[in-house]
Every structure is written in structure tokens, then in C-alpha cells.
Design a protein around this motif. Structure first.
Motif, short mmCIF file in Angstrom:
data_model
loop_
_atom_site.label_atom_id
_atom_site.label_comp_id
_atom_site.label_asym_id
_atom_site.label_seq_id
_atom_site.Cartn_x
_atom_site.Cartn_y
_atom_site.Cartn_z
N ALA A 1 0.84 -1.20 0.00
CA ALA A 1 0.00 0.00 0.00
C ALA A 1 0.87 1.25 0.00
N MET A 2 1.96 1.23 0.75
CA MET A 2 2.86 2.39 0.80
C MET A 2 3.55 2.60 -0.54
N LEU A 3 3.68 1.54 -1.34
CA LEU A 3 4.37 1.62 -2.62
C LEU A 3 3.43 1.77 -3.81
N GLU A 4 2.19 2.15 -3.55
CA GLU A 4 1.26 2.43 -4.64
C GLU A 4 1.80 3.58 -5.50
N LYS A 5 1.60 3.50 -6.80
CA LYS A 5 2.16 4.50 -7.70
C LYS A 5 1.48 5.86 -7.56
N LYS A 6 0.18 5.88 -7.32
CA LYS A 6 -0.54 7.14 -7.17
C LYS A 6 -0.57 7.56 -5.71
N PRO A 7 -0.24 8.81 -5.42
CA PRO A 7 -0.19 9.25 -4.02
C PRO A 7 -1.49 9.01 -3.26
N GLU A 8 -2.63 9.23 -3.92
CA GLU A 8 -3.90 9.10 -3.20
C GLU A 8 -4.26 7.66 -2.87
N ASP A 9 -3.56 6.68 -3.48
CA ASP A 9 -3.82 5.27 -3.19
C ASP A 9 -3.01 4.75 -2.01
N ARG A 10 -2.08 5.56 -1.51
CA ARG A 10 -1.26 5.14 -0.36
C ARG A 10 -2.00 5.40 0.95
#
Length: 505
Positions: A252-261
Motif C-alpha cells: 500500500a505504501m508503494l502504490e504509484k498514485k499518491p492518493e492510493d497510499r
């Protein structure tokens, strides 16, 4: 520098620096006046020559860093300029960097990886609440002390980037951050926010658990490309005994889009704390449990305070500062604020102006409130600057209409605050609405309109909207080529940005 160089008449440096990076270098030294060890950190200018804008940003952000009061942040003692280079004098920390710890130990025990990352989250929560983003969080900037505490290093060298700096960065190729730990939005658009630090900590946590970086490449460009486009390998694929909840958190911390973290460092902290257990001694790294440790004594008692309250996932609120004692006469207040601003003491100026604004209420003149909002912005206090600009926009619109230049300027500043706080979606919404109004007022070919379109394209890149960003920036480039020569800086800068965006991995 020569051996035993003394700066500011008191800080005697050792013969050689202990660390060098892209943005600075660190020297150990001794404060001859107070007879104590110190660390002195110098800014390294990308072009090798003094940069006035970079120096100004360094001064501004070093003042913010100095206000961070947390056991996990080295104390800032002093700041100055030596031979044209800004420096910070800081508390010298004893311990081992997490990068050296991984090199020596390999994969860290799950409990220790969680404990180190959770302590970093506690620091990030305080920093983000103060509008300070690290921008270069990595194992080398986490120091494990002999008593088990973690210090987050180099906040003073995490130079602020705002929307007006983008063109310079993309033109010079200046990179702020370390590619192995940089979030996609940093790589694509030079945009950093709290979510970028969460991503970097995710890279660091993955490396602590697996003993190797999450991504590797033979060149910087290859590595950056992987950060932007390649899915990380789940931790459990490399180390099956890691709890599934930890693996899910890292991904989750490594999601590409900032809002998905995860929503913030506080949420990451709450999800990590249950796994910070079984903290067995690390021989040669930590003092044995039998060794007296005042820090552990203090932490033991502190840990019992509110011990029945579960850890909160919420970010700590930004404390309202009490208005500074100020002269009653408004002219005196503004004159004193001007003096402070002239010395780059924006935080003091903002506190002084806050009292005058409070006393004047909505009847106060708009110039005073503009000065207050601008002082907050320059101090880096975007949490307070954003609502100050919003109130200013509402009042100015009522007086002058939505198309008045002061209204448009304040709307741009408010949107910039949202972007710098990591609220990219909200910033884009506000900038796109502003663009419509600026076009109606200034026309499509006005430099302010073209610059705003370019900023929107960069924010789209930062939000992971690559197709939209390419369309926006392509349109900007077409118009710039129509209006300017091929060698114009705006043309070449935008062309280079698009070329990097389109370059195959």
C-alpha cells in the motif's frame, strides 16, 4: 576545506567530510565556544556556484526544521554561510545507519523493521503537521542509536520545492532525492508531499525486511523508470514468514498514485506498532539491556502514560500559535513585520501579523491580511496559509469581483498550498477552475496562462495522470513554439520534460 577549518569563529571542522550526497555534505566538528561535538551540513550547489534562490529556500526550510521538537530529530543549533555556502550546525548523533545495519545484518527481524519504521512515522507525523516534507528519506538517513532510538537525519537539507521552481529543476536536471527511494511523482514532476515520504519509507521498510532494495537498475534512468512503471515484488514472495498484514502495508505504501497510499504517517504508525515486538538485542549494535540507559528509563515511564489508549492513526493537529505580543499601532506592526521579513524571519512576522489581523477582524484592510497570508506561505506553514488565502479570496471577490487580479493571485497561492501539502487532486481542481478565469481575463497567449497550464501538467504527472499530462504539456509546447523562438527557455524546458515523459523505458 583545509584541515581544522574554523567557521563562524567557533566551529572547528575535522579534516575530511564524513558523508557526501547530491545536495550536500556533512562534516564532524567541535563547537569551541560550548565545548561539544557537532555535525555541520553544507548545501552543495548543483551548478557548483552559489545559487541565490537555493540559498533562500535553504534558509526558509532550515528555520522550519529548527522548529521541529521531537526526540527523533537531531537538534539544530545554528545556521550560517561560509564561503558562499549555507550550512546548518546540528547535534552529532552516535549510532549506526540503517543502511549499514542492513549491509551487516542482512534481513532485519520483523519486529526491528517495524520498530524502526514506526519511529520514523512518529517523526514524519510531526514534520508533516509543520508542512515539512523530508524528500530524501532512505536507510542512510535513519540512524539507530545504541539505546534503540531512531533519529531521522537531514531534514535541514530537504529543500522546499514549490510550483515556481519546476522549470528550473527540469531545465538543469537537478534531482532532489535518491532514485532508489523516490516516489513516482518526484521522478515525473519534481513534486513532493507527505505521500512521497510514505512511499520512501515503504521502500525502506521493504529493504529492511528483504535485505535488498525494492528496485535495482544499472543506471539512474532505469531505476527511475522502474519506480514509475514496475510493480514491486511482494515481501512475502521473498520472505514468506513476514506477516500478511505487514506485506499488505508495504504494498500500500508503494502504490504509484499518491492518493492510493495510506492517508498519512499516522496511519502507517498504527498499522506497524502491533508488529514492533520481540525486540531482541542486536549484538554490536545496541547496548545490552543490563547497561544503564537514561533514554530507556524515560521511555519506559512515558510508555505508561495513556497506556490504555490505542495508538491513533490520525495526524497530530497543527497547534495554533498564540499571537505574538505586538505594538498596538497598526503602522508599527507592519513596519516591524517588514523588518522581520527582510531578515527572512517569516514565522515571527506571521505571528506578529496574526495578532493585528485578529484585532482588526473582517473589517481589517485586505493588504494586512495579504501580508499575513504571504508571511505564512514564505514560512512554509501551508496548513495555516491555505485557509488564510481562502478567506482572502472570499473577501476580495465580494469587494472586487472574481476576475480581479488580486483574487486570481490568491487563488493560485491557495492551490499551491494544497499541492505542497500533498492534496494533489484538490490542487488540480482549483487550478483548472482558475485556468478558465485567467483565460477569460488575460487571453490564451498570456504568459501567466501558459505557466498555469504547465503547472497543471506537472501536477497531473505527480498524480499519475500521464496521458492527461502529456496532452496538457503538448498543447503548452505547441503554443510556446508559436509565440517564441526555438531557443527560448520555456520552449526548451517544456520540450525536455515531454521528451523524458515519452522516452521508452
Amino acid at each position: 576545506m583545509a584541515a581544522h577549518t574554523v567557521i563562524s569563529g567557533r566551529y572547528e571542522l575535522e579534516a575530511l567530510p564524513v558523508a557526501r550526497g547530491g545536495m550536500g555534505e556533512v562534516w564532524f566538528g567541535h563547537d569551541t565556544r560550548l565545548d561539544r561535538p557537532v555535525a555541520v551540513k553544507f548545501v552543495r550547489f548543483p551548478e557548483g556556484t552559489p545559487d541565490e534562490q537555493l540559498t533562500r529556500r535553504f534558509v526558509r526550510e532550515s528555520r522550519i526544521a529548527a522548529r521541529l521538537e521531537h526526540p527523533g530529530v537531531p537538534a539544530v543549533y545554528d545556521a550560517g554561510v561560509h564561503d558562499g555556502r549555507p550550512y546548518l550546525v546540528m547535534q552529532r548523533i552516535s549510532g549506526v545507519s540503517v543502511s549499514d545495519l542492513i549491509a551487516e545484518q542482512g534481513r532485519l527481524p520483523v519486529g526491528w523493521a517495524a520498530a524502526i519504521a514506526a519511529q520514523a512515522c512518529a517523526v514524519l507525523s510531526v514534520a508533516h503537521a509543520a508542512s515539512l516534507v523530508h524528500r530524501d528519506l532512505k536507510p542512510g538517513n535513519l540512524m539507530l542509536e545504541p539505546d534503540g532510538g531512531v533519529k531521522v537525519l537531514d531534514f535541514g537539507l530537504a529543500l522546499a520545492i514549490d510550483l515556481t521552481d519546476f522549470s528550473k529543476i527540469t531545465n538543469t536536471g537537478q534531482v532532489i532525492g535518491t532514485p532508489a527511494y523516490m516516489a513516482p511523482e518526484q521522478i515525473l514532476a519534481g513534486l513532493s508531499g507527505p505521500a512521497s515520504d510514505v512511499y520512501a519509507l515503504g521502500c525502506t521498510l521493504h529493504e529492511m525486511l528483504c535485505g535488498q532494495p525494492v528496485f535495482a537498475g544499472s543506471t539512474t534512468y532505469t531505476l527511475m523508470n522502474k519506480q514509475v512503471d514496475e510493480a514491486p515484488t511482494p515481501v512475502r514472495a521473498l520472505r514468506p514468514e513476514v506477516p500478511a498484514e505487514v506485506d499488505e502495508l508495504v504494498l500500500a505504501m508503494l502504490e504509484k498514485k499518491p492518493e492510493d497510499r495510506p492517508a498519512g504517517a499516522g496511519e502507517v504508525f498504527a498499522r506497524l506498532v502491533p508488529f514492533a515486538v520481540d525486540l531482541t538485542p542486536l549484538p554490536g549494535i545496541l547496548h545490552p539491556p543490563s547497561a544503564p540507559s537514561p533514554a530507556r528509563m524515560y521511555a519506559t515511564v512515558l510508555g505508561r502514560v495513556f497506556a490504555t489508549t490505542p495508538p491513533s492513526a490520525e495526524e497530530p493537529p497543527v497547534a495554533d500559535r498564540p499571537p505574538a505580543t505586538a505594538p498596538a499601532d497598526l503602522a508599527e506592526v507592519r513596519a516591524e513585520a517588514d523588518r522581520l521579513i527582510g531578515q527572512s524571519r517569516y514565522n515571527q512576522a506571521a505571528d506578529l501579523l496574526a495578532g493585528a489581523v485578529d484585532r482588526a477582524g473582517h473589517a481589517g484592510d485586505e493588504g494586512l491580511r495579504q501580508e499575513y497570508a504571504d508571511a505564512l506561505f514564505e514560512s512554509g506553514d501551508y496548513h495555516r496559509a491555505a485557509p488564510a488565502y481562502r478567506q482572502l479570496v472570499d473577501d476580495l471577490t465580494a469587494q472586487h469581483g472574481a476576475a480581479a487580479p488580486p483574487v486570481l493571485d490568491s487563488r493560485l497561492r491557495e492551490a499551491t498550498c494544497q499541492a505542497l501539502l500533498g492534496h494533489t487532486t484538490e490542487a488540480l481542481r482549483r487550478l483548472e477552475a482558475l485556468l478558465e478565469d485567467e483565460r477569460a481575463v488575460f487571453g490564451d497567449d498570456d504568459s501567466r496562462v501558459l505557466d498555469l497550464r504547465r503547472q497543471i501538467g506537472l501536477l497531473q504527472l505527480g498524480a499519475g495522470q500521464r496521458a492527461a499530462a502529456e496532452r496538457t504539456l503538448s498543447g503548452v509546447l505547441d503554443d510556446l513554439r508559436r509565440l517564441h523562438s526555438a531557443g527560448h527557455p520555456a520552449v526548451t524546458g517544456t520540450a525536455e520534460l515531454l521528451a523524458g515523459l515519452r522516452r521508452p523505458g
